[in-house]
Structures are given as C-alpha cells and as structure tokens.
Design a protein around this motif. Structure first.
Motif, PDB file in Angstrom:
ATOM      1  N   GLU A  48       0.882  -1.275  -0.005  1.00 14.85           N
ATOM      2  CA  GLU A  48      -0.172  -0.093  -0.001  1.00 14.85           C
ATOM      3  C   GLU A  48       0.923   1.193  -0.044  1.00 14.85           C
ATOM      4  O   GLU A  48       0.788   2.240  -0.699  1.00 14.85           O
ATOM      5  CB  GLU A  48      -0.948  -0.033   1.000  1.00 14.85           C
ATOM      6  N   GLU A  49       1.990   1.063   0.672  1.00 15.54           N
ATOM      7  CA  GLU A  49       2.836   2.591   0.807  1.00 15.54           C
ATOM      8  C   GLU A  49       3.461   2.749  -0.715  1.00 15.54           C
ATOM      9  O   GLU A  49       3.723   3.771  -0.978  1.00 15.54           O
ATOM     10  CB  GLU A  49       3.865   2.287   2.052  1.00 15.54           C
ATOM     11  N   ILE A  50       3.639   1.693  -1.244  1.00 15.27           N
ATOM     12  CA  ILE A  50       4.383   1.696  -2.535  1.00 15.27           C
ATOM     13  C   ILE A  50       3.151   2.376  -3.658  1.00 15.27           C
ATOM     14  O   ILE A  50       3.505   3.082  -4.697  1.00 15.27           O
ATOM     15  CB  ILE A  50       4.842   0.482  -3.064  1.00 15.27           C
ATOM     16  N   GLY A  51       1.984   2.163  -3.153  1.00 18.47           N
ATOM     17  CA  GLY A  51       1.079   2.804  -4.145  1.00 18.47           C
ATOM     18  C   GLY A  51      -0.180   1.772  -4.792  1.00 18.47           C
ATOM     19  O   GLY A  51      -0.706   2.033  -5.551  1.00 18.47           O
TER      20      GLY A  51
ATOM     21  N   ALA B   6      -8.257   1.126 -13.365  1.00 21.65           N
ATOM     22  CA  ALA B   6      -7.335   1.668 -14.153  1.00 21.65           C
ATOM     23  C   ALA B   6      -5.942   1.239 -13.582  1.00 21.65           C
ATOM     24  O   ALA B   6      -4.968   1.797 -14.166  1.00 21.65           O
ATOM     25  CB  ALA B   6      -7.551   3.018 -14.054  1.00 21.65           C
ATOM     26  N   ALA B   7      -5.715   0.625 -12.237  1.00 19.09           N
ATOM     27  CA  ALA B   7      -4.558   0.309 -11.954  1.00 19.09           C
ATOM     28  C   ALA B   7      -4.076  -0.939 -12.469  1.00 19.09           C
ATOM     29  O   ALA B   7      -4.666  -1.713 -13.135  1.00 19.09           O
ATOM     30  CB  ALA B   7      -4.755   0.004 -10.420  1.00 19.09           C
ATOM     31  N   PRO B   8      -2.636  -0.814 -12.737  1.00 21.43           N
ATOM     32  CA  PRO B   8      -1.892  -2.090 -13.335  1.00 21.43           C
ATOM     33  C   PRO B   8      -1.923  -3.312 -12.469  1.00 21.43           C
ATOM     34  O   PRO B   8      -1.916  -4.509 -12.933  1.00 21.43           O
ATOM     35  CB  PRO B   8      -0.351  -1.463 -13.498  1.00 21.43           C
ATOM     36  N   LEU B   9      -2.068  -3.069 -11.270  1.00 22.64           N
ATOM     37  CA  LEU B   9      -1.908  -4.142 -10.499  1.00 22.64           C
ATOM     38  C   LEU B   9      -2.589  -3.904  -9.224  1.00 22.64           C
ATOM     39  O   LEU B   9      -2.673  -2.879  -8.711  1.00 22.64           O
ATOM     40  CB  LEU B   9      -0.303  -4.443  -9.922  1.00 22.64           C
ATOM     41  N   VAL B  10      -3.428  -4.957  -8.787  1.00 23.12           N
ATOM     42  CA  VAL B  10      -3.945  -4.577  -7.410  1.00 23.12           C
ATOM     43  C   VAL B  10      -3.637  -6.311  -6.553  1.00 23.12           C
ATOM     44  O   VAL B  10      -3.389  -7.048  -7.076  1.00 23.12           O
ATOM     45  CB  VAL B  10      -5.676  -4.665  -7.610  1.00 23.12           C
ATOM     46  N   VAL B  11      -3.925  -6.145  -5.405  1.00 23.06           N
ATOM     47  CA  VAL B  11      -3.542  -7.150  -4.258  1.00 23.06           C
ATOM     48  C   VAL B  11      -5.007  -7.467  -3.749  1.00 23.06           C
ATOM     49  O   VAL B  11      -5.564  -6.701  -3.078  1.00 23.06           O
ATOM     50  CB  VAL B  11      -2.464  -6.829  -3.367  1.00 23.06           C
ATOM     51  N   TYR B  12      -5.345  -8.781  -3.507  1.00 26.63           N
ATOM     52  CA  TYR B  12      -6.280  -9.280  -2.638  1.00 26.63           C
ATOM     53  C   TYR B  12      -5.666  -9.975  -1.587  1.00 26.63           C
ATOM     54  O   TYR B  12      -4.902 -10.836  -1.755  1.00 26.63           O
ATOM     55  CB  TYR B  12      -7.277 -10.479  -3.299  1.00 26.63           C
ATOM     56  N   ASP B  13      -5.779  -9.175  -0.261  1.00 27.47           N
ATOM     57  CA  ASP B  13      -5.008  -9.846   0.790  1.00 27.47           C
ATOM     58  C   ASP B  13      -6.077 -10.748   1.639  1.00 27.47           C
ATOM     59  O   ASP B  13      -7.176 -10.090   2.152  1.00 27.47           O
ATOM     60  CB  ASP B  13      -4.744  -8.643   1.943  1.00 27.47           C
TER      61      ASP B  13
ATOM     62  N   ALA C   9      13.906  -4.479   6.151  1.00 27.46           N
ATOM     63  CA  ALA C   9      14.512  -3.828   4.860  1.00 27.46           C
ATOM     64  C   ALA C   9      14.680  -4.935   3.723  1.00 27.46           C
ATOM     65  O   ALA C   9      14.371  -4.664   2.759  1.00 27.46           O
ATOM     66  CB  ALA C   9      15.938  -2.993   5.290  1.00 27.46           C
ATOM     67  N   GLU C  10      15.071  -5.955   3.975  1.00 24.21           N
ATOM     68  CA  GLU C  10      15.189  -7.289   2.988  1.00 24.21           C
ATOM     69  C   GLU C  10      13.785  -7.554   2.597  1.00 24.21           C
ATOM     70  O   GLU C  10      13.516  -7.817   1.458  1.00 24.21           O
ATOM     71  CB  GLU C  10      16.138  -8.225   3.655  1.00 24.21           C
ATOM     72  N   THR C  11      12.747  -7.822   3.508  1.00 25.36           N
ATOM     73  CA  THR C  11      11.703  -7.852   2.902  1.00 25.36           C
ATOM     74  C   THR C  11      10.971  -7.045   2.034  1.00 25.36           C
ATOM     75  O   THR C  11      10.322  -7.199   0.888  1.00 25.36           O
ATOM     76  CB  THR C  11      10.668  -8.164   4.215  1.00 25.36           C
ATOM     77  N   ARG C  12      11.225  -5.751   2.430  1.00 25.41           N
ATOM     78  CA  ARG C  12      10.700  -4.437   1.571  1.00 25.41           C
ATOM     79  C   ARG C  12      11.320  -4.668   0.235  1.00 25.41           C
ATOM     80  O   ARG C  12      10.648  -4.385  -0.843  1.00 25.41           O
ATOM     81  CB  ARG C  12      11.053  -3.196   2.264  1.00 25.41           C
ATOM     82  N   ALA C  13      12.685  -5.064   0.018  1.00 26.91           N
ATOM     83  CA  ALA C  13      13.343  -5.078  -1.165  1.00 26.91           C
ATOM     84  C   ALA C  13      12.635  -6.094  -2.058  1.00 26.91           C
ATOM     85  O   ALA C  13      12.535  -5.948  -3.193  1.00 26.91           O
ATOM     86  CB  ALA C  13      14.838  -5.385  -0.894  1.00 26.91           C
ATOM     87  N   GLN C  14      12.413  -7.389  -1.301  1.00 24.63           N
ATOM     88  CA  GLN C  14      11.725  -8.587  -1.939  1.00 24.63           C
ATOM     89  C   GLN C  14      10.274  -7.896  -2.678  1.00 24.63           C
ATOM     90  O   GLN C  14       9.812  -8.224  -3.752  1.00 24.63           O
ATOM     91  CB  GLN C  14      11.087  -9.791  -1.240  1.00 24.63           C
TER      92      GLN C  14
ATOM     93  N   LEU D 253       9.123  -7.595  -6.302  1.00 21.78           N
ATOM     94  CA  LEU D 253       7.878  -8.454  -6.947  1.00 21.78           C
ATOM     95  C   LEU D 253       6.816  -7.383  -7.758  1.00 21.78           C
ATOM     96  O   LEU D 253       6.622  -7.822  -8.778  1.00 21.78           O
ATOM     97  CB  LEU D 253       7.292  -9.028  -5.915  1.00 21.78           C
ATOM     98  N   ILE D 254       6.597  -6.296  -7.187  1.00 21.70           N
ATOM     99  CA  ILE D 254       5.722  -5.425  -7.664  1.00 21.70           C
ATOM    100  C   ILE D 254       6.339  -4.651  -9.058  1.00 21.70           C
ATOM    101  O   ILE D 254       5.604  -4.881  -9.985  1.00 21.70           O
ATOM    102  CB  ILE D 254       5.533  -4.165  -6.899  1.00 21.70           C
ATOM    103  N   GLU D 255       7.574  -4.553  -9.030  1.00 21.79           N
ATOM    104  CA  GLU D 255       7.889  -4.175 -10.451  1.00 21.79           C
ATOM    105  C   GLU D 255       8.033  -5.301 -11.592  1.00 21.79           C
ATOM    106  O   GLU D 255       7.899  -4.841 -12.710  1.00 21.79           O
ATOM    107  CB  GLU D 255       9.688  -3.688 -10.203  1.00 21.79           C
ATOM    108  N   ARG D 256       8.266  -6.474 -11.019  1.00 22.51           N
ATOM    109  CA  ARG D 256       8.056  -7.520 -12.073  1.00 22.51           C
ATOM    110  C   ARG D 256       6.724  -7.731 -12.455  1.00 22.51           C
ATOM    111  O   ARG D 256       6.407  -8.078 -13.693  1.00 22.51           O
ATOM    112  CB  ARG D 256       8.698  -8.697 -11.334  1.00 22.51           C
ATOM    113  N   LEU D 257       5.538  -7.451 -11.561  1.00 23.59           N
ATOM    114  CA  LEU D 257       4.293  -7.701 -11.954  1.00 23.59           C
ATOM    115  C   LEU D 257       3.727  -6.665 -12.735  1.00 23.59           C
ATOM    116  O   LEU D 257       2.462  -6.744 -13.334  1.00 23.59           O
ATOM    117  CB  LEU D 257       3.536  -8.202 -11.015  1.00 23.59           C
ATOM    118  N   SER D 258       4.205  -5.347 -12.485  1.00 24.75           N
ATOM    119  CA  SER D 258       3.555  -4.103 -13.196  1.00 24.75           C
ATOM    120  C   SER D 258       4.691  -3.295 -13.872  1.00 24.75           C
ATOM    121  O   SER D 258       4.916  -2.317 -13.335  1.00 24.75           O
ATOM    122  CB  SER D 258       2.647  -3.377 -12.159  1.00 24.75           C
TER     123      SER D 258
END
Length: 198
Positions: free
Chosen positions: A25-28, A105-112, A181-186, A190-195
């Motif tokens: 969510e913080e990443i948008g 209109a979003a390129p990616l959404v997440v279902y938690d 920090a390592e989790t955030r990097a993952q 992932l988000i960059e790869r999927l969108s």
C-alpha cells in the motif's frame, strides 16, 4: 476491457502478511484487505449484523459483533463456523468485485486473503504470493500476541494449510524471516516484475 493484474496475497498466521500488505500500500498498490472488510461489516451498523444475530443470538450489540461471544459460539464447532462463513464469505466476495471496479485503471491490485487456499480458492487471481517465515519465528510472533495461548495457536494452525504446502502452490514467495529492509526489497522487486508499466 482490460483489468488490473490481480495478485492474491496469503500466508499463515504470524508470517508477516499484514506487514507485507502495508508495504504494498505504501508503494501505491491498491490492496483489498478481506479481514478489514469483515471488521467493517461486523462493526457498528454493519450490514452483516442482522444475519449474524439471527444465527447466533446475543452475539451482537450497538458496537457491532461482540467478538469474544461470537468466537466462543463458533470456536471448535465446525458446523457453527460453517454457518458463520456462509454469512460472511458471499458479502466479502461482493465487496471484492466492487474494489476491482473502483481500481480498474490500476496496473496491479492485491487481494489480501488469509485463507486464500483453504477457503477462497485461486479463482479471480492471476498469481499468488505466499508470505512465509521459519516456523520458530512464526511461533514466537504469534505467542507474543495478547490473549494467545499455545493451545489456541495449535487449533488455528490445524485449520490452515501447512506453510510448506502453501509455498509449493505459490507463484511467488516473500520471505519475512529476514530484516524489514530485506523484506521490503523483495516486495518492491515483485511489484516491479508484475507491473512493469508503473
């Protein structure tokens, strides 16, 4: 009409799924939080209160569902839990459809969805990311929660698909047995790869 790529996010209790969802969510990335929807629907003036009160008399009031009373009514009773789920799950599914329309209109959404494999199934998601950590880290996190006991933890685990099985079914695994920090990097990778259009 095109729609966003839908990533299902899941993980067993204490694995850090909520922390990962917050990072997204913080990443948008728009995140549909199934548990938050349930809390809203069971809160004051929640749409599910009449049906829950009818099925489990005395478990609701002006503040919504009395979670302790409802928990006591269904805990360890599979038939009662199934009755509750028959009320809750269809309402959450409708809310999820609305969410997808709102973020078309979003390129990616997440279902938690905590019980994605156990209850919801993978229908409607394009890929699944499982949040995972070593068993000892999971146990430590869960037993640190207020009111949690080893017995409760064991009963919750018994209702959840084993972590190893979830990992085997996942398209992506986010390891939270590392630093934040390592989790955030993952998560970012992932988000960059999927969108890639982001």
């Amino acid at each position: 009409m095109s729609r966003p790529f839908v990533l299902g996010l899941t993980g067993s209790i204490g694995m850090g799924k909520s922390a990962v969802a917050s990072m997204m969510e913080e990443i948008g990335v728009p995140v549909f939080d199934a548990d938050a929807q349930v809390r809203l629907m069971q809160g004051p003036d929640g749409v599910l209160l009449p049906a829950i009160e009818a099925a489990f008399p005395g478990t609701t009031g002006p503040d919504g569902v009395d979670r302790a009373k409802l928990g006591a009514a269904v805990f360890g009773d599979d038939a009662a839990l199934a009755r509750l789920e028959a009320i809750v799950h269809p309402a959450v599914a409708k809310a999820r459809v609305r969410f997808l329309k709102d973020h078309a209109a979003a390129p990616l959404v997440v279902y938690d969805i905590p019980l994605l494999f156990e209850k919801t199934g993978q229908a409607g998601v394009d890929a699944v990311a499982v949040v995972s950590a070593p068993a000892e880290a999971q146990r430590e996190r869960v037993l640190a929660r207020p009111g949690m006991t080893a017995e409760k933890f064991a009963q919750i685990l018994a209702r959840q698909m084993p972590d190893a099985e979830k990992r085997s079914l996942a398209n992506h695994i986010i390891d939270t047995g590392t630093s934040l920090a390592e989790t955030r990097a993952q998560v970012v990778a992932l988000i960059e790869r999927l969108s890639p259009t982001r």
